[in-house]
Design a protein around this motif. Structure first.
Motif, PDB file in Angstrom:
ATOM      1  N   PHE A   1      28.343  22.258  62.802  1.00 46.92           N
ATOM      2  CA  PHE A   1      29.679  21.673  62.715  1.00 46.92           C
ATOM      3  C   PHE A   1      30.009  20.856  63.966  1.00 46.92           C
ATOM      4  O   PHE A   1      30.555  19.761  63.887  1.00 46.92           O
ATOM      5  CB  PHE A   1      30.729  22.768  62.524  1.00 46.92           C
ATOM      6  CG  PHE A   1      30.632  23.493  61.199  1.00 46.92           C
ATOM      7  CD1 PHE A   1      30.065  22.879  60.093  1.00 46.92           C
ATOM      8  CD2 PHE A   1      31.105  24.787  61.059  1.00 46.92           C
ATOM      9  CE1 PHE A   1      29.983  23.535  58.872  1.00 46.92           C
ATOM     10  CE2 PHE A   1      31.031  25.446  59.851  1.00 46.92           C
ATOM     11  CZ  PHE A   1      30.463  24.823  58.753  1.00 46.92           C
TER      12      PHE A   1
ATOM     13  N   THR B   1      24.345  23.765  53.860  1.00 43.85           N
ATOM     14  CA  THR B   1      25.774  23.508  54.022  1.00 43.85           C
ATOM     15  C   THR B   1      26.010  22.177  54.730  1.00 43.85           C
ATOM     16  O   THR B   1      26.903  21.413  54.360  1.00 43.85           O
ATOM     17  CB  THR B   1      26.442  24.649  54.810  1.00 43.85           C
ATOM     18  OG1 THR B   1      26.289  25.872  54.089  1.00 43.85           O
ATOM     19  CG2 THR B   1      27.927  24.381  55.025  1.00 43.85           C
ATOM     20  N   MET B   2      25.189  21.877  55.744  1.00 40.62           N
ATOM     21  CA  MET B   2      25.354  20.630  56.494  1.00 40.62           C
ATOM     22  C   MET B   2      25.015  19.418  55.628  1.00 40.62           C
ATOM     23  O   MET B   2      25.675  18.382  55.719  1.00 40.62           O
ATOM     24  CB  MET B   2      24.485  20.636  57.756  1.00 40.62           C
ATOM     25  CG  MET B   2      24.735  21.825  58.661  1.00 40.62           C
ATOM     26  SD  MET B   2      26.475  22.010  59.147  1.00 40.62           S
ATOM     27  CE  MET B   2      26.539  23.792  59.432  1.00 40.62           C
TER      28      MET B   2
ATOM     29  N   LYS C   1      28.236  19.185  53.316  1.00 42.19           N
ATOM     30  CA  LYS C   1      29.521  18.983  53.984  1.00 42.19           C
ATOM     31  C   LYS C   1      29.661  17.585  54.568  1.00 42.19           C
ATOM     32  O   LYS C   1      30.748  16.993  54.533  1.00 42.19           O
ATOM     33  CB  LYS C   1      29.703  20.025  55.093  1.00 42.19           C
ATOM     34  CG  LYS C   1      31.023  19.888  55.863  1.00 42.19           C
ATOM     35  CD  LYS C   1      31.219  21.033  56.810  1.00 42.19           C
ATOM     36  CE  LYS C   1      32.472  20.843  57.664  1.00 42.19           C
ATOM     37  NZ  LYS C   1      33.697  20.720  56.856  1.00 42.19           N
ATOM     38  N   TYR C   2      28.567  17.032  55.087  1.00 42.77           N
ATOM     39  CA  TYR C   2      28.677  15.778  55.821  1.00 42.77           C
ATOM     40  C   TYR C   2      28.124  14.575  55.059  1.00 42.77           C
ATOM     41  O   TYR C   2      27.924  13.508  55.634  1.00 42.77           O
ATOM     42  CB  TYR C   2      27.996  15.919  57.183  1.00 42.77           C
ATOM     43  CG  TYR C   2      28.751  16.892  58.055  1.00 42.77           C
ATOM     44  CD1 TYR C   2      29.959  16.533  58.649  1.00 42.77           C
ATOM     45  CD2 TYR C   2      28.291  18.197  58.230  1.00 42.77           C
ATOM     46  CE1 TYR C   2      30.677  17.434  59.413  1.00 42.77           C
ATOM     47  CE2 TYR C   2      29.007  19.100  58.997  1.00 42.77           C
ATOM     48  CZ  TYR C   2      30.197  18.717  59.583  1.00 42.77           C
ATOM     49  OH  TYR C   2      30.924  19.620  60.332  1.00 42.77           O
TER      50      TYR C   2
ATOM     51  N   VAL D   1      32.669  21.206  45.201  1.00 46.18           N
ATOM     52  CA  VAL D   1      32.803  20.066  46.105  1.00 46.18           C
ATOM     53  C   VAL D   1      33.466  18.942  45.343  1.00 46.18           C
ATOM     54  O   VAL D   1      33.428  18.889  44.106  1.00 46.18           O
ATOM     55  CB  VAL D   1      31.436  19.579  46.641  1.00 46.18           C
ATOM     56  CG1 VAL D   1      30.769  20.647  47.486  1.00 46.18           C
ATOM     57  CG2 VAL D   1      30.525  19.131  45.505  1.00 46.18           C
TER      58      VAL D   1
END
Length: 244
Positions: free
Chosen positions: A45, A141-142, A145-146, A175
């Motif tokens: 994050f 997750t990365m 998320k990004y 999402v």
């Protein structure tokens, strides 16, 4: 952390986490692992928080330089940068390296999210911003998320895992819907046919689920579909596309 040669044969963090056998060493207990897992999320994050618009590109680590798929991945990296996107890959060789190379040579931000494995070790030389993860779920997750979208080139089990996870997240509305583009109709057509004939045919998915992905054959088409999908998500008119 990177593990090579003899060190690559030691048990991995994911293996320790999922192994139910008892170990007395405190650093191998679940409460201790929670802190390690937390540190991976904090690092991810913190490192990627100001990344800006980005697209995740998935594909095989076994794709060789000079092959069609490698060249297309490199073109995709370059074209995404021209559309002001950063490019996120798994940081390894093959298609990941090609996409990172295209992005880096085009002057854009080339991101690699590596994973501790007993093979395919190390971030490729074209990664400008890299993070190595111990745990697959933190890394995944990365990716999600990004990224504002996914481009998926031919690949093996890891690529399939990333593809279907992305589709499930969109299908279940975990999402905000983002475009998912598959590159290489000859590679993906048998899978798409099976999804239609078996999953849809036996009522395991809804017909609307066929629209979760689009299939194209060139780098330009892939990036065009990403742009169209983002326009559609933002409420603007989207040109017709070919989905499943």
């Amino acid at each position: 952390m990177e593990l090579r040669r003899s060190q690559a044969d030691i048990p991995q963090a994911d293996q320790y986490l999922l192994d139910t056998r008892d170990r007395e060493d405190f650093t191998h207990t679940d409460p201790w692992r929670v802190l390690r897992i937390q540190s991976e999320f904090v690092e991810g994050f913190g490192t990627l928080a100001e990344l800006g618009p980005a697209i995740s590109v998935f594909g095989s680590a076994r794709t060789r330089p000079g092959t069609v798929h490698y060249d297309i991945a490199e073109q995709i990296g370059r074209l995404l940068v021209e559309q002001n996107f950063a490019v996120i890959t798994g940081g390894g060789p093959g298609s990941m390296e090609a996409a990172n190379k295209g992005a880096s040579e085009a002057g854009g931000l080339s991101v690699g999210l590596g994973i501790e494995l007993p093979f395919e070790q190390g971030l490729n030389d074209w990664v400008d911003l890299g993070i190595n993860f111990r745990y697959f779920f933190a890394r995944k997750t990365m990716f999600v998320k990004y990224a504002q979208g996914f481009i998926v080139l031919p690949g093996g089990l890891g690529t399939m895992d990333e593809l279907f996870e992305a589709m499930v997240l969109v299908q279940t509305q975990k999402v905000t819907s983002f475009p998912i583009v598959l590159v290489g109709s000859s590679f993906w057509s048998p899978l798409i046919d099976w999804v239609k004939s078996t999953l849809l045919g036996e009522g395991m998915i809804a017909e609307a689920d066929l629209d979760l992905v689009s299939v194209v054959d060139t780098a330009a088409e892939a990036v065009d579909h990403i742009m169209a999908g983002l326009s559609d998500r933002n409420g603007r008119r989207r040109p017709p596309t070919e989905s499943m």
